[in-house]
Design a protein around this motif. Structure first.
Motif, PDB file in Angstrom:
ATOM      1  N   LEU A   1       0.936  -1.067  -0.422  1.00  0.00           N
ATOM      2  CA  LEU A   1       0.049   0.236   0.103  1.00  0.00           C
ATOM      3  C   LEU A   1       0.663   1.436  -0.144  1.00  0.00           C
ATOM      4  CD1 LEU A   1      -2.357   1.411   0.532  1.00  0.00           C
ATOM      5  CD2 LEU A   1      -2.200   1.285   2.251  1.00  0.00           C
ATOM      6  N   ILE A   2       0.740   2.560  -1.046  1.00  0.00           N
ATOM      7  CA  ILE A   2       1.245   3.330  -0.771  1.00  0.00           C
ATOM      8  C   ILE A   2       0.684   4.724  -0.369  1.00  0.00           C
ATOM      9  CG2 ILE A   2       2.117   5.536  -2.277  1.00  0.00           C
ATOM     10  CD1 ILE A   2       3.620   2.780  -2.997  1.00  0.00           C
ATOM     11  N   VAL A   3       1.035   4.383   0.864  1.00  0.00           N
ATOM     12  CA  VAL A   3       0.061   5.197   2.119  1.00  0.00           C
ATOM     13  C   VAL A   3       0.470   7.134   1.583  1.00  0.00           C
ATOM     14  CG1 VAL A   3       0.854   6.887   4.200  1.00  0.00           C
ATOM     15  CG2 VAL A   3       1.132   4.464   4.306  1.00  0.00           C
ATOM     16  N   GLY A   4      -0.914   7.590   1.150  1.00  0.00           N
ATOM     17  CA  GLY A   4      -0.896   9.247   0.535  1.00  0.00           C
ATOM     18  C   GLY A   4      -1.985   9.118  -0.561  1.00  0.00           C
ATOM     19  N   ARG A   5      -2.025   7.419  -1.061  1.00  0.00           N
ATOM     20  CA  ARG A   5      -2.241   7.405  -2.249  1.00  0.00           C
ATOM     21  C   ARG A   5      -3.826   6.106  -2.486  1.00  0.00           C
ATOM     22  NH1 ARG A   5       0.046   9.469  -6.962  1.00  0.00           N
ATOM     23  NH2 ARG A   5      -1.059   8.048  -8.488  1.00  0.00           N
ATOM     24  N   SER A   6      -3.877   5.044  -1.353  1.00  0.00           N
ATOM     25  CA  SER A   6      -4.670   3.953  -0.554  1.00  0.00           C
ATOM     26  C   SER A   6      -4.715   3.542  -2.079  1.00  0.00           C
ATOM     27  CB  SER A   6      -6.058   5.137  -0.806  1.00  0.00           C
ATOM     28  OG  SER A   6      -6.226   5.736  -0.079  1.00  0.00           O
ATOM     29  N   THR A   7      -3.757   3.076  -3.419  1.00  0.00           N
ATOM     30  CA  THR A   7      -3.739   2.174  -3.650  1.00  0.00           C
ATOM     31  C   THR A   7      -2.094   1.400  -3.322  1.00  0.00           C
ATOM     32  OG1 THR A   7      -2.409   3.377  -5.131  1.00  0.00           O
ATOM     33  CG2 THR A   7      -4.214   3.239  -5.804  1.00  0.00           C
ATOM     34  N   GLU A   8      -2.498   0.065  -3.862  1.00  0.00           N
ATOM     35  CA  GLU A   8      -1.099  -0.805  -3.883  1.00  0.00           C
ATOM     36  C   GLU A   8      -0.583  -0.871  -5.148  1.00  0.00           C
ATOM     37  OE1 GLU A   8      -2.313  -4.854  -3.134  1.00  0.00           O
ATOM     38  OE2 GLU A   8      -1.903  -4.192  -0.409  1.00  0.00           O
ATOM     39  N   ASP A   9       1.337  -0.672  -4.833  1.00  0.00           N
ATOM     40  CA  ASP A   9       1.718  -0.449  -6.031  1.00  0.00           C
ATOM     41  C   ASP A   9       3.490  -0.691  -5.575  1.00  0.00           C
ATOM     42  OD1 ASP A   9       3.291   1.025  -8.770  1.00  0.00           O
ATOM     43  OD2 ASP A   9       1.859   1.878  -8.622  1.00  0.00           O
ATOM     44  N   LYS A  10       4.548  -1.056  -6.674  1.00  0.00           N
ATOM     45  CA  LYS A  10       5.329  -1.186  -6.224  1.00  0.00           C
ATOM     46  C   LYS A  10       6.070  -0.257  -5.321  1.00  0.00           C
ATOM     47  CE  LYS A  10       6.923  -2.653 -10.511  1.00  0.00           C
ATOM     48  NZ  LYS A  10       7.470  -2.799 -11.254  1.00  0.00           N
ATOM     49  N   ILE A  11       7.003  -0.480  -4.030  1.00  0.00           N
ATOM     50  CA  ILE A  11       7.455  -0.080  -3.223  1.00  0.00           C
ATOM     51  C   ILE A  11       7.865   1.587  -3.457  1.00  0.00           C
ATOM     52  CG2 ILE A  11       9.064  -1.020  -2.466  1.00  0.00           C
ATOM     53  CD1 ILE A  11       7.998  -1.072   0.837  1.00  0.00           C
ATOM     54  N   ASN A  12       8.694   1.004  -4.573  1.00  0.00           N
ATOM     55  CA  ASN A  12       9.581   2.238  -4.611  1.00  0.00           C
ATOM     56  C   ASN A  12       9.003   3.196  -5.674  1.00  0.00           C
ATOM     57  OD1 ASN A  12       9.606   0.928  -7.418  1.00  0.00           O
ATOM     58  ND2 ASN A  12      11.052   2.134  -8.207  1.00  0.00           N
ATOM     59  N   HIS A  13       7.587   3.169  -6.147  1.00  0.00           N
ATOM     60  CA  HIS A  13       6.828   4.371  -6.942  1.00  0.00           C
ATOM     61  C   HIS A  13       6.824   5.278  -5.660  1.00  0.00           C
ATOM     62  CE1 HIS A  13       5.657   1.782 -10.068  1.00  0.00           C
ATOM     63  NE2 HIS A  13       6.767   1.683 -10.535  1.00  0.00           N
ATOM     64  N   ALA A  14       6.581   5.158  -4.028  1.00  0.00           N
ATOM     65  CA  ALA A  14       6.249   6.193  -3.043  1.00  0.00           C
ATOM     66  C   ALA A  14       7.129   7.086  -3.399  1.00  0.00           C
ATOM     67  CB  ALA A  14       6.460   4.891  -1.607  1.00  0.00           C
ATOM     68  N   TYR A  15       8.853   6.664  -3.180  1.00  0.00           N
ATOM     69  CA  TYR A  15       9.469   8.271  -3.483  1.00  0.00           C
ATOM     70  C   TYR A  15       9.206   9.306  -5.041  1.00  0.00           C
ATOM     71  CZ  TYR A  15      13.667  10.862  -4.005  1.00  0.00           C
ATOM     72  OH  TYR A  15      14.498  12.131  -3.934  1.00  0.00           O
ATOM     73  N   ALA A  16       8.568   8.505  -6.011  1.00  0.00           N
ATOM     74  CA  ALA A  16       8.993   9.427  -7.236  1.00  0.00           C
ATOM     75  C   ALA A  16       7.431   9.878  -6.704  1.00  0.00           C
ATOM     76  CB  ALA A  16       8.589   8.403  -8.970  1.00  0.00           C
ATOM     77  N   PHE A  17       6.202   9.116  -6.308  1.00  0.00           N
ATOM     78  CA  PHE A  17       4.585   9.979  -6.146  1.00  0.00           C
ATOM     79  C   PHE A  17       4.995  11.439  -4.937  1.00  0.00           C
ATOM     80  CE2 PHE A  17       2.599   5.718  -6.840  1.00  0.00           C
ATOM     81  CZ  PHE A  17       2.665   6.172  -8.256  1.00  0.00           C
ATOM     82  N   GLY A  18       5.967  10.913  -3.845  1.00  0.00           N
ATOM     83  CA  GLY A  18       5.967  12.121  -2.897  1.00  0.00           C
ATOM     84  C   GLY A  18       7.545  12.863  -2.344  1.00  0.00           C
ATOM     85  N   GLY A  19       7.925  11.209  -2.791  1.00  0.00           N
ATOM     86  CA  GLY A  19       9.203  12.354  -2.114  1.00  0.00           C
ATOM     87  C   GLY A  19       9.468  11.328  -1.203  1.00  0.00           C
ATOM     88  N   PRO A  20      10.917  11.434   0.560  1.00  0.00           N
ATOM     89  CA  PRO A  20      10.671  11.202   1.049  1.00  0.00           C
ATOM     90  C   PRO A  20      10.047  11.014   1.908  1.00  0.00           C
ATOM     91  CG  PRO A  20      11.976  13.324   1.352  1.00  0.00           C
ATOM     92  CD  PRO A  20      11.878  12.722  -0.379  1.00  0.00           C
ATOM     93  N   ASP A  21       9.179  12.415   1.943  1.00  0.00           N
ATOM     94  CA  ASP A  21       7.940  11.763   2.564  1.00  0.00           C
ATOM     95  C   ASP A  21       7.359  11.031   2.656  1.00  0.00           C
ATOM     96  OD1 ASP A  21       6.462  12.640   4.943  1.00  0.00           O
ATOM     97  OD2 ASP A  21       5.788  14.205   4.265  1.00  0.00           O
TER      98      ASP A  21
END
Length: 305
Positions: free
Chosen positions: A114-134
């Protein structure tokens, strides 16, 4: 791919990414650097320091001053131009001074969660691309159910500048290939900055894929360490710090780093590393790495105990 079911000792260097090695360099020789470079504090606090909302900086600082166990998210980012990049290397570094232990947990970048802040499941490394280190911090905390105290990020482009600053580096190459621009033969290979980037970025021609690329990255950083240790390059420390300031960011500030240097040196006595296990699966035409709940629970226990 061969399963890895036991905790790896430090001699298993393939898992140590460039980010990890650079961070360990700071722990090992940071005191020397801080004593001879007058502008290091300014570099840390104005160029490298990047506070984020998901990390309580006061709480983290207090834990660091009191030598409490710390968890640090390490992000290796291959950022080019205006592209924010994805976190190609993603690890949790746990420092446990009470046990004199440093533990490295590597999370495969294709891990589905789960990508926190987007409420969707995705590859964990996409979290940085979507919302940076936060977003990356929040996503890893949710995935492992642990608290992270700091994050450290380095852009792989900085490797090129480091190599060019030192001159050239030489690595012992294990597989032969050509990317059209450079020919890499087996055995010792001398490289400038551009050739170094080509060396660490190649993946498709490596029979070990991402794991092979990680090993090549480790060799490059080890070569940089060896070259930087030469007496003739001691005067370049100032420029190296400047390069790191342009390519590295962290929620750590200068005072936090000093506390780490003073209170966590003993953690280098016992270093272990572990790669989270799972299996590949294609969902809706996209490849993911599925880590079972039992493995997540096991890793959480490794971190908190």
């Amino acid at each position: 791919m061969e399963k890895r079911t036991k905790r790896k000792k430090t001699k298993k260097w393939w898992i140590l990414t460039p980010l990890i090695i650079l961070f360990v360099i700071i722990l090992v020789v940071g005191g020397y650097i801080l004593s001879i470079i007058n502008n290091v504090e300014d570099t840390f606090n104005t160029k490298m320091h990047e506070p984020i909302e998901s990390i309580d900086t006061e709480k983290a600082a207090k834990k660091t001053e009191d030598a409490k166990p710390l968890n640090i998210l390490l992000l290796g980012v291959d950022q080019r131009g205006d592209d924010p990049g994805r976190s190609d290397a993603l690890m949790v570094l746990s420092l446990k001074p009470n046990k004199e232990e440093m533990q490295l947990i590597s999370i495969p970048r294709d891990t589905r969660t789960l990508i926190v802040g987007r409420s969707t499941e995705d590859k964990i490394n996409h979290a940085y691309a979507f919302g940076g280190p936060d977003m990356a911090v929040q996503t890893v905390e949710n995935f492992l159910d642990v608290e992270l105290d700091y994050f450290v990020r380095i852009n792989m482009e900085g490797l090129k500048e480091l190599v060019d600053e030192l001159g050239t580096i030489t690595v012992d190459n294990e597989i032969e290939w050509s990317d059209g621009n450079y020919q890499f033969t087996k055995g010792p290979v001398e490289m400038d900055g551009n050739k170094t980037l080509a060396y660490v970025r190649m993946r498709k021609q490596d029979p070990q894929g991402d794991f092979g690329r990680t090993e090549r990255q480790r060799k490059v950083i080890q070569a940089i360490i060896n070259e930087g240790a030469n007496v003739g390059n001691v005067t370049k420390v100032h420029d190296v710090i400047g390069i790191m300031g342009n390519n590295m960011a962290s929620s750590l500030n200068f005072d936090n780093m000093k506390s780490l240097l003073n209170n966590y040196r003993s953690t280098r006595k016992n270093v272990t590393s572990y790669l989270m296990e799972g299996s590949g699966e294609t969902i809706d035409g996209i490849y993911y790495y599925i880590v079972p709940d039992e493995e997540v629970a096991k890793v959480r226990e490794m971190i908190i105990n």
